[in-house]
Write an enzyme that holds these catalytic residues in place. Sequence first.
Site, short mmCIF file in Angstrom:
data_model
loop_
_atom_site.label_atom_id
_atom_site.label_comp_id
_atom_site.label_asym_id
_atom_site.label_seq_id
_atom_site.Cartn_x
_atom_site.Cartn_y
_atom_site.Cartn_z
N GLU A 179 41.86 42.24 9.96
CA GLU A 179 40.80 42.36 10.85
C GLU A 179 39.96 40.73 10.56
O GLU A 179 39.05 40.44 11.60
CB GLU A 179 40.28 42.97 10.83
CG GLU A 179 40.47 44.60 11.02
CD GLU A 179 39.13 46.18 10.10
OE1 GLU A 179 39.78 47.08 10.53
OE2 GLU A 179 38.92 45.96 9.43
N ALA A 200 33.36 49.03 11.63
CA ALA A 200 32.60 49.25 9.89
C ALA A 200 32.32 49.80 9.00
O ALA A 200 31.95 50.84 9.94
CB ALA A 200 31.58 47.84 9.84
N GLY A 228 37.54 48.16 5.39
CA GLY A 228 38.48 47.67 4.64
C GLY A 228 38.53 49.10 4.34
O GLY A 228 39.23 49.78 3.30
#
Length: 217
Positions: free
Chosen positions: A103, A83, A95
Amino acid sequence: MSQDRLKIEVAKAALRYVEDGMLLGVGTGSTVNALIDQLASAGIRPEAAVSSSEATTERLKAIGIEVTELNHTGDLELYIDGADEVDAHKRLIKGGGGALTREKIIAAASRKFICIVDESKCRPVLSEFPLPVEVLPMARAYVARQMIKLGGQPELREDFVTDNGNLILDVRNLDLVDPVRVETDINQIPGVVTCGLFARRAADQVLVATESGIETR
Ligand code: 5RP
């Protein structure tokens, strides 16, 4: 300890959750790359993996792990991913590597989602990492205007196309004190594929590599 070393340590810690013969969801990014390296070194053989990006697929295949489609598996036992930012309630911004949509789908389809990070990613409240928003190319300018209305400052990620053929807006300055609401609001804007908030489906467990060892949250 360097950040790269912390990534290796947290990847090693995640190995104890992976069993031979299981169906494993695998995320994207440098921390996940460390996990794939550790899987190879430990000789752990999942039955197959569902991959969240072309880059991860390539790495999994390189170590001989079969990559299968989520359409062929049903729900997965376990998903492991990194993350960009993690809050005190295990809600995430993801992202940074642009793989947020796949994901999010795999996280939703997994019974357990373990997030692996080093301590630099942890904050009491999501606040610093610009929020990635995947948009259909024809909606780029429209969605950017909606982000400004929400108080954000969108910036098109230069020279980047997602594995799904879309674009990414990186949005600074959004108020993310209520990430479930912001995730819901942004995902309803026409042209948005998904945003990188993982608040509605947060991680079940977060493994954090710190200077003094691995913390499990
Ligand atoms: C990719 C992601 C990654 O999990 C996130 O960017 C963290 O990457 P890294 O492990 O390289 O710091 O969301 O879309």
